[in-house]
Write an enzyme that holds these catalytic residues in place. Structure first.
Site, short mmCIF file in Angstrom:
data_model
loop_
_atom_site.label_atom_id
_atom_site.label_comp_id
_atom_site.label_asym_id
_atom_site.label_seq_id
_atom_site.Cartn_x
_atom_site.Cartn_y
_atom_site.Cartn_z
N LEU A 1 0.96 -0.98 -0.15
CA LEU A 1 -0.09 -0.06 -0.01
C LEU A 1 0.84 1.22 0.05
O LEU A 1 0.60 2.30 -0.68
CB LEU A 1 -0.87 0.07 1.14
CG LEU A 1 -1.86 1.23 1.36
CD1 LEU A 1 -3.04 1.05 0.45
CD2 LEU A 1 -2.39 1.17 2.78
N LYS B 1 -12.99 9.51 -4.27
CA LYS B 1 -13.01 9.79 -5.85
C LYS B 1 -13.94 11.07 -6.27
O LYS B 1 -15.06 11.27 -5.44
CB LYS B 1 -13.86 8.46 -6.18
CG LYS B 1 -12.83 7.35 -5.99
CD LYS B 1 -13.35 5.97 -6.59
CE LYS B 1 -12.19 4.88 -6.52
NZ LYS B 1 -11.43 4.73 -7.81
N GLU C 1 -14.84 -5.02 -12.06
CA GLU C 1 -13.52 -5.07 -12.39
C GLU C 1 -13.50 -6.08 -13.54
O GLU C 1 -14.13 -7.38 -13.46
CB GLU C 1 -12.71 -5.61 -11.26
CG GLU C 1 -12.60 -4.27 -10.11
CD GLU C 1 -11.27 -4.32 -9.28
OE1 GLU C 1 -10.66 -3.66 -8.85
OE2 GLU C 1 -11.31 -5.81 -8.85
N HIS D 1 -17.40 0.37 0.39
CA HIS D 1 -17.16 1.41 -0.74
C HIS D 1 -18.68 1.72 -1.35
O HIS D 1 -18.92 2.84 -1.30
CB HIS D 1 -16.24 1.15 -1.88
CG HIS D 1 -15.07 0.56 -1.72
ND1 HIS D 1 -14.43 1.32 -0.43
CD2 HIS D 1 -14.30 -0.16 -2.22
CE1 HIS D 1 -13.19 0.67 -0.51
NE2 HIS D 1 -13.00 -0.10 -1.47
N1 LIG Z 1 -2.17 -3.08 -0.94
C1 LIG Z 1 -3.11 -2.53 -1.32
O1 LIG Z 1 -3.53 -1.83 -2.53
C2 LIG Z 1 -4.58 -1.90 -0.19
C3 LIG Z 1 -3.95 -2.39 0.83
N2 LIG Z 1 -5.20 -2.07 1.94
C4 LIG Z 1 -4.97 -2.16 3.30
O2 LIG Z 1 -3.83 -1.44 3.64
C5 LIG Z 1 -3.15 -2.09 4.75
C6 LIG Z 1 -1.74 -2.28 4.23
O3 LIG Z 1 -1.72 -3.01 3.21
P1 LIG Z 1 -0.40 -3.80 2.51
O4 LIG Z 1 0.68 -2.61 2.35
O5 LIG Z 1 -0.86 -4.53 1.22
O6 LIG Z 1 0.04 -4.70 3.44
P2 LIG Z 1 1.15 -5.64 3.85
O7 LIG Z 1 0.96 -7.14 4.00
O8 LIG Z 1 2.31 -5.26 2.63
O9 LIG Z 1 2.03 -5.14 5.30
C7 LIG Z 1 2.66 -3.92 5.37
C8 LIG Z 1 3.84 -3.88 5.98
O10 LIG Z 1 3.58 -4.53 7.46
C9 LIG Z 1 4.56 -5.36 7.82
N3 LIG Z 1 3.80 -6.47 8.30
C10 LIG Z 1 3.23 -7.33 7.70
N4 LIG Z 1 2.62 -8.30 8.23
C11 LIG Z 1 3.24 -8.39 9.45
C12 LIG Z 1 3.01 -9.11 10.44
N5 LIG Z 1 2.41 -10.19 10.58
N6 LIG Z 1 3.72 -8.73 11.60
C13 LIG Z 1 4.40 -7.60 11.56
N7 LIG Z 1 4.42 -6.92 10.52
C14 LIG Z 1 3.88 -7.19 9.54
C15 LIG Z 1 5.38 -5.60 6.81
O11 LIG Z 1 6.59 -4.51 6.77
P3 LIG Z 1 7.89 -5.08 7.84
O12 LIG Z 1 8.00 -6.61 7.87
O13 LIG Z 1 8.96 -4.38 6.90
O14 LIG Z 1 7.64 -4.27 9.00
C16 LIG Z 1 4.90 -4.81 5.41
O15 LIG Z 1 5.78 -4.41 4.71
C17 LIG Z 1 -3.88 -3.37 4.94
O16 LIG Z 1 -4.83 -3.10 6.12
C18 LIG Z 1 -4.81 -3.78 3.72
O17 LIG Z 1 -5.85 -4.41 3.99
C19 LIG Z 1 -6.37 -1.28 1.73
C20 LIG Z 1 -6.51 -1.12 0.00
C21 LIG Z 1 -5.77 -1.51 -0.77
O1 LIG Z 2 -10.75 -1.86 -1.86
C1 LIG Z 2 -10.77 -2.28 -2.93
O2 LIG Z 2 -10.86 -1.55 -4.15
C2 LIG Z 2 -10.11 -2.18 -5.50
C3 LIG Z 2 -10.91 -1.31 -6.28
O3 LIG Z 2 -10.43 0.16 -6.09
P1 LIG Z 2 -10.43 1.12 -7.57
O4 LIG Z 2 -10.12 2.45 -7.11
O5 LIG Z 2 -9.53 0.52 -8.50
O6 LIG Z 2 -11.81 1.07 -8.08
C4 LIG Z 2 -10.49 -3.66 -5.37
O7 LIG Z 2 -9.61 -4.04 -6.36
C5 LIG Z 2 -9.95 -4.29 -4.09
O8 LIG Z 2 -10.19 -5.71 -4.23
C6 LIG Z 2 -10.66 -4.00 -3.04
O9 LIG Z 2 -9.91 -4.28 -1.73
#
Ligand SMILES: NC(=O)C1=CN([C@@H]2O[C@H](COP(=O)(O)OP(=O)(O)OC[C@H]3O[C@@H](n4cnc5c(N)ncnc54)[C@H](OP(=O)(O)O)[C@@H]3O)[C@@H](O)[C@H]2O)C=CC1
Ligand SMILES: O=C1O[C@H](COP(=O)(O)O)[C@@H](O)[C@H](O)[C@H]1O
Length: 533
Positions: free
Chosen positions: A38, A216, A250, A274
């Site tokens: 993220l 958005k 999607e 959403h």
């Molecule tokens: N990815 C996306 O596009 C989206 C993500 N989200 C939400 O955003 C949040 C973050 O997402 P995302 O970046 O994908 O998450 P990640 O799974 O990539 O986790 C983020 C960081 O947290 C640390 N981490 C992960 N798991 C653990 C663990 N079990 N214990 C301790 N540290 C941990 C790691 O960093 P390190 O080990 O270096 O500390 C990792 O790089 C989540 O709540 C997700 O649902 C929401 C919308 C979209």
């Molecule tokens: O939160 C989420 O949204 C995306 C879609 O977002 P968009 O901005 O590209 O429309 C979705 O792909 C994902 O599964 C969901 O967790």
């Protein structure tokens, strides 16, 4: 003018930069989980875009916080592809705002403001070390110091992280704000538990719960559209509206994230958050003002008037391999169990029990691996009485959230020329056609700016979240087989990748009175530019 009263940065930049108080204030963004997906895909590109737009405060620092043993160069390497997309757009443009034109808007200039901090989430020692570093290295010479903590972390870590930060790494001379990401729980009990753990540490005013759809452009337009146009006021009820549809599609599948998605399903992934947020903005009453709490109060009120969704008003689906056999099905995704019943598609219907909306079906449809990528709100009006022109298709007001952001009203008019025929056409406000815009900000960019400005109206309040889960939880428990008693499991139909979803979905929508217009397709005049992708 649609502004927040406390929107300090909405003043002209000249004012902002000439304000001596500004030079006495410092703001730090701490991104927890900075090594993750993220942060790389959304958080840093959003902050960099704000930087390029001249929207970040003059004195700011961004600290990436994570456990991974990374040098700053390694860390930067990870962020670079996301930042490169932003700089490709901004290129060498000088900042739009007068006061910023002396700043070179490149990733390198941005990089100078960034650092990487290695620490454990929830460790008091690391929180104290971070506080010391911020005070010494960044904030010492400023009268005020603000801190925005962005938790780009799995939600299981939220409570521990803030428990360590609040007593040990809270600024004592400015505001502190915490941005948290979904998922906010799995059902009502788990959401309540997470909320009570967080709220035991944080105050509501410090908590910014993100739903990125609220950032958005066309979702932000719902309030001005509804309450800034008296033309819509009389038709906005069960007197003229027959049904309302909110659709999310999607054209990609889970693409390797199936292992994660299987525990979530489409309803929790996009509908409970959403799509329900969009529904709330369409259905709520006029707020007393545009202040955060007035808007959020109205949103909560309308949610309280929605009963739990009935399982007989739900159609579920799961995608299979495409008809040409080229695109894999959901169960081909690694991590998805062979017997998975997880819905990747759902259509469901809910009702709002108040004078305005009684009897109007609110139909939500969402799916992965469908025929296109789009999100929209479609308000279908009732049939024209009298039959003066024979049978006409219904008027529809469509708010297209993506792609090609627009609002159009499907109407009838006379066929131009010597003919006396009536013809279906539209009143069309396509944003990219009507306005001179080359780019719409990404939702994360908009919401990060709102948080920086202390504007909470586009963030989800705790009571709002609770109501959202109350509406969905009984039905989700039935689907999950947790409801017990006589609850009949809901059938999960299959649909091929790239199709419109299971035919039972169309049957449900028709059952609730939606009439499909045939022979007419709205076409965007101009393709949307870079926007809310
Ligand atoms: N990815 C996306 O596009 C989206 C993500 N989200 C939400 O955003 C949040 C973050 O997402 P995302 O970046 O994908 O998450 P990640 O799974 O990539 O986790 C983020 C960081 O947290 C640390 N981490 C992960 N798991 C653990 C663990 N079990 N214990 C301790 N540290 C941990 C790691 O960093 P390190 O080990 O270096 O500390 C990792 O790089 C989540 O709540 C997700 O649902 C929401 C919308 C979209
Ligand atoms: O939160 C989420 O949204 C995306 C879609 O977002 P968009 O901005 O590209 O429309 C979705 O792909 C994902 O599964 C969901 O967790």
């Amino acid at each position: 003018h649609w502004q927040h009263p406390s929107h300090a940065l909405e003043q002209s930049d000249t004012q902002e930069l000439e304000n001596p108080a500004e030079s006495e204030e410092h703001t730090t963004f701490v991104v927890l989980g900075a090594s993750g997906d993220l942060a790389k895909k959304k958080t840093y590109p959003a902050l960099f875009s704000l930087f390029c737009e001249g929207r970040l405060p003059r004195n700011f620092t961004i600290v990436g916080y994570a456990r991974s043993d990374l040098s700053f160069d390694d860390f930067w390497e990870r962020l670079s592809p996301g930042l490169a997309k932003v700089s490709a757009f901004f290129g060498n443009r000088s900042a739009r705002h007068r006061g910023m034109s002396h700043i070179c808007l490149s990733p390198d200039t941005f990089r100078e403001r960034c650092s990487y901090f290695r620490g454990q989430y929830g460790s008091p020692d690391d929180a104290a070390r971070l506080d010391k570093l911020l005070q010494k290295e960044h904030e010492a010479k400023f009268a005020r110091a603000n801190r925005m903590y962005y938790l780009a972390l799995p939600p299981s870590l939220f409570a521990d992280a803030v428990r360590a930060l609040k007593p040990l790494a809270w600024s004592q001379k400015g505001w502190n704000r915490v941005v948290i990401e979904k998922p906010f729980g799995h059902d009502l009990p788990s959401s309540d538990k997470l909320a009570s753990e967080l709220m035991a540490v944080l105050e509501e005013k410090e908590t910014y719960r993100i739903d990125h759809y609220l950032g958005k452009e066309m979702v932000l337009d719902l309030i001005p559209l509804r309450f800034g146009n008296v033309a819509f006021t009389p038709i906005w009820s069960n007197h003229y509206i027959d049904s309302l549809r909110i659709t999310f599609k999607e054209n990609i599948g889970t693409e390797g994230r199936g292992g994660y998605f299987d525990k979530v399903g489409i309803i929790r992934d996009v509908m409970q958050n959403h799509l329900l947020q969009m529904l709330t903005l369409v259905a709520m009453e006029r707020p007393a003002s545009l202040l955060d709490e007035d808007i959020r109060d109205e949103k909560v009120k309308v949610l309280k008037q929605i009963g739990p969704i009935k399982t007989e008003h739900v159609v579920l689906g799961q995608y299979t391999r495409s008809e040409d056999g080229k695109t894999p099905g959901y169960k081909d995704d690694p991590g998805v169990p062979a017997d998975s019943q997880c819905p990747t598609f759902a259509t469901l219907v809910m009702f709002i029990n108040n004078e305005r909306w009684a009897g109007v079906p609110f139909i939500m449809k969402a799916g992965k691996a469908l025929e296109e990528r789009m999100a929209e709100v479609r308000i279908q009006l009732k049939d024209v009485p009298g039959g003066l022109f024979g049978e006409l298709a219904r008027n529809e007001l469509v708010i297209k959230v993506q792609p090609n952001e627009s609002v159009y009203l499907k109407i009838y008019g006379k066929q131009p020329g010597l003919s006396n025929e009536v013809v279906q056409t539209e009143l069309d406000l396509s944003l990219h056609d009507r306005f001179d815009i080359d780019r719409l900000p990404d939702a994360y960019e908009r919401l990060s700016l709102d948080c920086l400005n202390g504007d909470k109206r586009n963030f989800v309040r705790t009571d709002e979240l609770r109501e959202a889960w109350r509406i969905f939880t009984p039905m989700l428990h039935t689907i999950d087989g947790l409801a017990g008693g006589d609850a009949t499991p809901v059938t999960v139909h299959t649909y091929p990748f790239g199709s419109r979803g299971p035919p039972d979905s169309d049957a449900l929508v028709q059952h609730f009175g939606y009439k499909q217009t045939t022979g007419y397709t709205w076409k965007p005049k101009k393709k949307g530019g870079a926007g809310n992708e």
